[in-house]
Design a protein around this motif. Structure first.
Motif, PDB file in Angstrom:
ATOM      1  N   ASP A 292     -19.114 -42.931   2.314  1.00 58.10           N
ATOM      2  CA  ASP A 292     -19.971 -43.092   1.141  1.00 58.10           C
ATOM      3  C   ASP A 292     -19.179 -43.812   0.048  1.00 58.10           C
ATOM      4  O   ASP A 292     -18.189 -43.269  -0.448  1.00 58.10           O
ATOM      5  CB  ASP A 292     -20.443 -41.724   0.633  1.00 58.10           C
ATOM      6  N   PRO A 293     -19.572 -45.064  -0.302  1.00 54.84           N
ATOM      7  CA  PRO A 293     -20.725 -45.765   0.239  1.00 54.84           C
ATOM      8  C   PRO A 293     -20.512 -46.171   1.702  1.00 54.84           C
ATOM      9  O   PRO A 293     -19.393 -46.473   2.104  1.00 54.84           O
ATOM     10  CB  PRO A 293     -20.851 -46.991  -0.663  1.00 54.84           C
ATOM     11  N   ARG A 294     -21.609 -46.181   2.433  1.00 56.94           N
ATOM     12  CA  ARG A 294     -21.553 -46.506   3.856  1.00 56.94           C
ATOM     13  C   ARG A 294     -21.161 -47.961   4.071  1.00 56.94           C
ATOM     14  O   ARG A 294     -20.444 -48.287   5.013  1.00 56.94           O
ATOM     15  CB  ARG A 294     -22.917 -46.207   4.498  1.00 56.94           C
ATOM     16  N   ARG A 295     -21.628 -48.838   3.202  1.00 56.21           N
ATOM     17  CA  ARG A 295     -21.263 -50.256   3.275  1.00 56.21           C
ATOM     18  C   ARG A 295     -21.151 -50.799   1.858  1.00 56.21           C
ATOM     19  O   ARG A 295     -21.965 -50.473   0.990  1.00 56.21           O
ATOM     20  CB  ARG A 295     -22.309 -51.067   4.048  1.00 56.21           C
ATOM     21  N   ARG A 296     -20.137 -51.610   1.627  1.00 54.97           N
ATOM     22  CA  ARG A 296     -19.933 -52.203   0.307  1.00 54.97           C
ATOM     23  C   ARG A 296     -19.496 -53.653   0.500  1.00 54.97           C
ATOM     24  O   ARG A 296     -18.446 -53.923   1.084  1.00 54.97           O
ATOM     25  CB  ARG A 296     -18.883 -51.423  -0.481  1.00 54.97           C
ATOM     26  N   ASP A 297     -20.318 -54.592   0.034  1.00 52.74           N
ATOM     27  CA  ASP A 297     -20.003 -56.019   0.066  1.00 52.74           C
ATOM     28  C   ASP A 297     -19.644 -56.464  -1.342  1.00 52.74           C
ATOM     29  O   ASP A 297     -20.374 -56.181  -2.303  1.00 52.74           O
ATOM     30  CB  ASP A 297     -21.196 -56.834   0.563  1.00 52.74           C
ATOM     31  N   THR A 298     -18.507 -57.158  -1.482  1.00 53.11           N
ATOM     32  CA  THR A 298     -18.064 -57.592  -2.797  1.00 53.11           C
ATOM     33  C   THR A 298     -17.626 -59.051  -2.773  1.00 53.11           C
ATOM     34  O   THR A 298     -17.294 -59.605  -1.714  1.00 53.11           O
ATOM     35  CB  THR A 298     -16.894 -56.736  -3.301  1.00 53.11           C
TER      36      THR A 298
ATOM     37  N   GLY B 170     -11.790 -58.907 -11.046  1.00 50.51           N
ATOM     38  CA  GLY B 170     -12.829 -57.912 -10.792  1.00 50.51           C
ATOM     39  C   GLY B 170     -13.682 -58.339  -9.620  1.00 50.51           C
ATOM     40  O   GLY B 170     -13.254 -59.124  -8.763  1.00 50.51           O
ATOM     41  N   ASP B 171     -14.886 -57.842  -9.587  1.00 49.74           N
ATOM     42  CA  ASP B 171     -15.867 -58.220  -8.568  1.00 49.74           C
ATOM     43  C   ASP B 171     -17.025 -58.940  -9.245  1.00 49.74           C
ATOM     44  O   ASP B 171     -17.733 -58.348 -10.064  1.00 49.74           O
ATOM     45  CB  ASP B 171     -16.393 -56.992  -7.826  1.00 49.74           C
ATOM     46  N   ALA B 172     -17.207 -60.214  -8.905  1.00 55.13           N
ATOM     47  CA  ALA B 172     -18.302 -60.982  -9.492  1.00 55.13           C
ATOM     48  C   ALA B 172     -19.655 -60.473  -9.022  1.00 55.13           C
ATOM     49  O   ALA B 172     -20.664 -60.638  -9.716  1.00 55.13           O
ATOM     50  CB  ALA B 172     -18.152 -62.460  -9.146  1.00 55.13           C
ATOM     51  N   PHE B 173     -19.671 -59.827  -7.846  1.00 55.79           N
ATOM     52  CA  PHE B 173     -20.919 -59.279  -7.319  1.00 55.79           C
ATOM     53  C   PHE B 173     -20.595 -58.131  -6.376  1.00 55.79           C
ATOM     54  O   PHE B 173     -19.620 -58.191  -5.614  1.00 55.79           O
ATOM     55  CB  PHE B 173     -21.716 -60.353  -6.570  1.00 55.79           C
ATOM     56  N   VAL B 174     -21.401 -57.068  -6.427  1.00 53.28           N
ATOM     57  CA  VAL B 174     -21.261 -55.911  -5.549  1.00 53.28           C
ATOM     58  C   VAL B 174     -22.629 -55.564  -4.984  1.00 53.28           C
ATOM     59  O   VAL B 174     -23.621 -55.503  -5.717  1.00 53.28           O
ATOM     60  CB  VAL B 174     -20.700 -54.688  -6.301  1.00 53.28           C
ATOM     61  N   HIS B 175     -22.696 -55.353  -3.686  1.00 54.06           N
ATOM     62  CA  HIS B 175     -23.896 -54.817  -3.034  1.00 54.06           C
ATOM     63  C   HIS B 175     -23.437 -53.682  -2.146  1.00 54.06           C
ATOM     64  O   HIS B 175     -22.668 -53.901  -1.197  1.00 54.06           O
ATOM     65  CB  HIS B 175     -24.599 -55.882  -2.203  1.00 54.06           C
ATOM     66  N   GLN B 176     -23.870 -52.469  -2.449  1.00 52.24           N
ATOM     67  CA  GLN B 176     -23.445 -51.332  -1.659  1.00 52.24           C
ATOM     68  C   GLN B 176     -24.619 -50.465  -1.256  1.00 52.24           C
ATOM     69  O   GLN B 176     -25.664 -50.458  -1.902  1.00 52.24           O
ATOM     70  CB  GLN B 176     -22.413 -50.504  -2.420  1.00 52.24           C
ATOM     71  N   GLN B 177     -24.421 -49.749  -0.168  1.00 48.34           N
ATOM     72  CA  GLN B 177     -25.449 -48.860   0.377  1.00 48.34           C
ATOM     73  C   GLN B 177     -24.810 -47.505   0.617  1.00 48.34           C
ATOM     74  O   GLN B 177     -23.792 -47.397   1.319  1.00 48.34           O
ATOM     75  CB  GLN B 177     -26.007 -49.439   1.677  1.00 48.34           C
ATOM     76  N   ASP B 178     -25.379 -46.452   0.027  1.00 51.47           N
ATOM     77  CA  ASP B 178     -24.795 -45.126   0.167  1.00 51.47           C
ATOM     78  C   ASP B 178     -25.222 -44.466   1.470  1.00 51.47           C
ATOM     79  O   ASP B 178     -25.968 -45.042   2.275  1.00 51.47           O
ATOM     80  CB  ASP B 178     -25.131 -44.247  -1.045  1.00 51.47           C
ATOM     81  N   ALA B 179     -24.749 -43.234   1.679  1.00 54.65           N
ATOM     82  CA  ALA B 179     -25.004 -42.541   2.939  1.00 54.65           C
ATOM     83  C   ALA B 179     -26.486 -42.264   3.164  1.00 54.65           C
ATOM     84  O   ALA B 179     -26.930 -42.132   4.307  1.00 54.65           O
ATOM     85  CB  ALA B 179     -24.225 -41.228   2.965  1.00 54.65           C
ATOM     86  N   ALA B 180     -27.269 -42.215   2.073  1.00 53.94           N
ATOM     87  CA  ALA B 180     -28.710 -41.972   2.197  1.00 53.94           C
ATOM     88  C   ALA B 180     -29.503 -43.247   2.417  1.00 53.94           C
ATOM     89  O   ALA B 180     -30.726 -43.204   2.579  1.00 53.94           O
ATOM     90  CB  ALA B 180     -29.224 -41.250   0.949  1.00 53.94           C
ATOM     91  N   GLY B 181     -28.821 -44.412   2.386  1.00 57.99           N
ATOM     92  CA  GLY B 181     -29.493 -45.684   2.588  1.00 57.99           C
ATOM     93  C   GLY B 181     -29.948 -46.367   1.323  1.00 57.99           C
ATOM     94  O   GLY B 181     -30.571 -47.429   1.372  1.00 57.99           O
ATOM     95  N   THR B 182     -29.619 -45.802   0.140  1.00 59.02           N
ATOM     96  CA  THR B 182     -29.999 -46.412  -1.137  1.00 59.02           C
ATOM     97  C   THR B 182     -29.064 -47.560  -1.469  1.00 59.02           C
ATOM     98  O   THR B 182     -27.837 -47.417  -1.384  1.00 59.02           O
ATOM     99  CB  THR B 182     -29.955 -45.372  -2.272  1.00 59.02           C
ATOM    100  N   SER B 183     -29.616 -48.706  -1.850  1.00 62.19           N
ATOM    101  CA  SER B 183     -28.824 -49.888  -2.166  1.00 62.19           C
ATOM    102  C   SER B 183     -28.708 -50.084  -3.667  1.00 62.19           C
ATOM    103  O   SER B 183     -29.641 -49.798  -4.429  1.00 62.19           O
ATOM    104  CB  SER B 183     -29.444 -51.138  -1.535  1.00 62.19           C
ATOM    105  N   GLU B 184     -27.555 -50.597  -4.084  1.00 66.27           N
ATOM    106  CA  GLU B 184     -27.326 -50.947  -5.479  1.00 66.27           C
ATOM    107  C   GLU B 184     -26.636 -52.292  -5.539  1.00 66.27           C
ATOM    108  O   GLU B 184     -25.808 -52.623  -4.679  1.00 66.27           O
ATOM    109  CB  GLU B 184     -26.473 -49.884  -6.171  1.00 66.27           C
TER     110      GLU B 184
END
Length: 254
Positions: free
Chosen positions: A57-63, A82-96
């Motif tokens: 958790d997060p299950r997947r994190r793309d940066t 830093g990170d110019a962009f972050v896309h992550q998905q938690d253990a419940a499948g919610t994306s941010e």
């Protein structure tokens, strides 16, 4: 992630024509540790890449990590990253999605001789990311560095860090200590390889340990591309990460 990968060939085409007219880059990526050396004084050096991490958790994190470096002299410099962009998905499948936190670091080098140098970095991490993506607090710390060309074609960077975390759970220390040791070897005129072990420890929290291996290719002295993989060596350290990126001199500032 795919759009970021497509950006790299276009970038190489844009800056390749002038690459032979500028100094050599001093890549800090992709390792956790940094060398004592600074980038070429007066030149804006840019590092950019893509990274995918998998853990519980997060299950997947793309940066899309980035670093902007500017040395005022061979011994003094500053960098922002830093990170110019972050896309992550938690253990419940919610994306941010959003930008990451931002770090600002002032650096001083202390040369011993042509082969050895010490360094000291003072930095602060600002909570520029939205809740759930970043740490949501300000951290400040110091990093002591020793770098050495200890044998023909071989180089080592050793870092020891102390960071005061702006927000910690009850029962856990606000001071986090860290270490990193990276060995690299030039294989020929263009290729180099690197291996690194790093970790952290803090009172009341589990220790972390990570292993990293990477390779880099110098398109020219002013452009270096890299790729590699890292793996947490215990449960607290996370899972696998794969990454690729580029370091290049963008412009002469003074």
């Amino acid at each position: 992630m795919k759009r970021a990968l497509l950006f790299i060939p276009a970038l190489l085409a844009c800056i390749g024509a002038q690459a032979d007219e500028v100094p050599s880059v001093t890549p800090y990526r992709p390792s956790v540790s940094t060398p004592a050396a600074l980038s070429a004084p007066g030149w804006l050096e840019v590092e950019a890449g893509v990274q995918r991490s998998n853990a519980e958790d997060p299950r997947r994190r793309d940066t899309v990590p980035y670093t902007l470096k500017l040395a005022f002299t061979p011994d003094w410099g500053i960098r922002v990253g830093g990170d110019a962009f972050v896309h992550q998905q938690d253990a419940a499948g919610t994306s941010e999605r959003g930008i990451g936190d931002t770090s600002i670091v002032l650096k001083r080098r202390f040369a011993v001789n042509d082969a050895n140098a010490f360094g000291l970095e003072a930095g602060v991490k600002l909570p520029t990311a939205r809740a759930g993506i970043g740490s949501e607090h300000t951290d400040a710390g110091l990093n002591g560095i020793f770098s050495s060309d200890f044998a023909p074609k071989w180089h080592v960077d050793v870092n020891l860090t102390a960071t005061h975390l702006g927000g910690t759970p009850a029962g856990e220390s606000a001071w986090q200590k860290g270490w990193a040791s990276a060995f690299s070897r030039n294989l020929d005129e263009h290729w180099s390889a690197q291996a690194e072990l790093s970790g952290t420890w803090r009172g009341g929290a589990d220790r972390t340990t990570q292993a990293l291996v990477a390779a880099a290719y110098a398109v020219s002295p002013a452009i270096v591309i890299d790729a590699g993989v890292s793996k947490g060596l215990n449960t607290a350290s996370g899972g696998w990460s794969v990454f690729s990126g580029i370091t290049f001199l963008a412009a002469k500032v003074f």
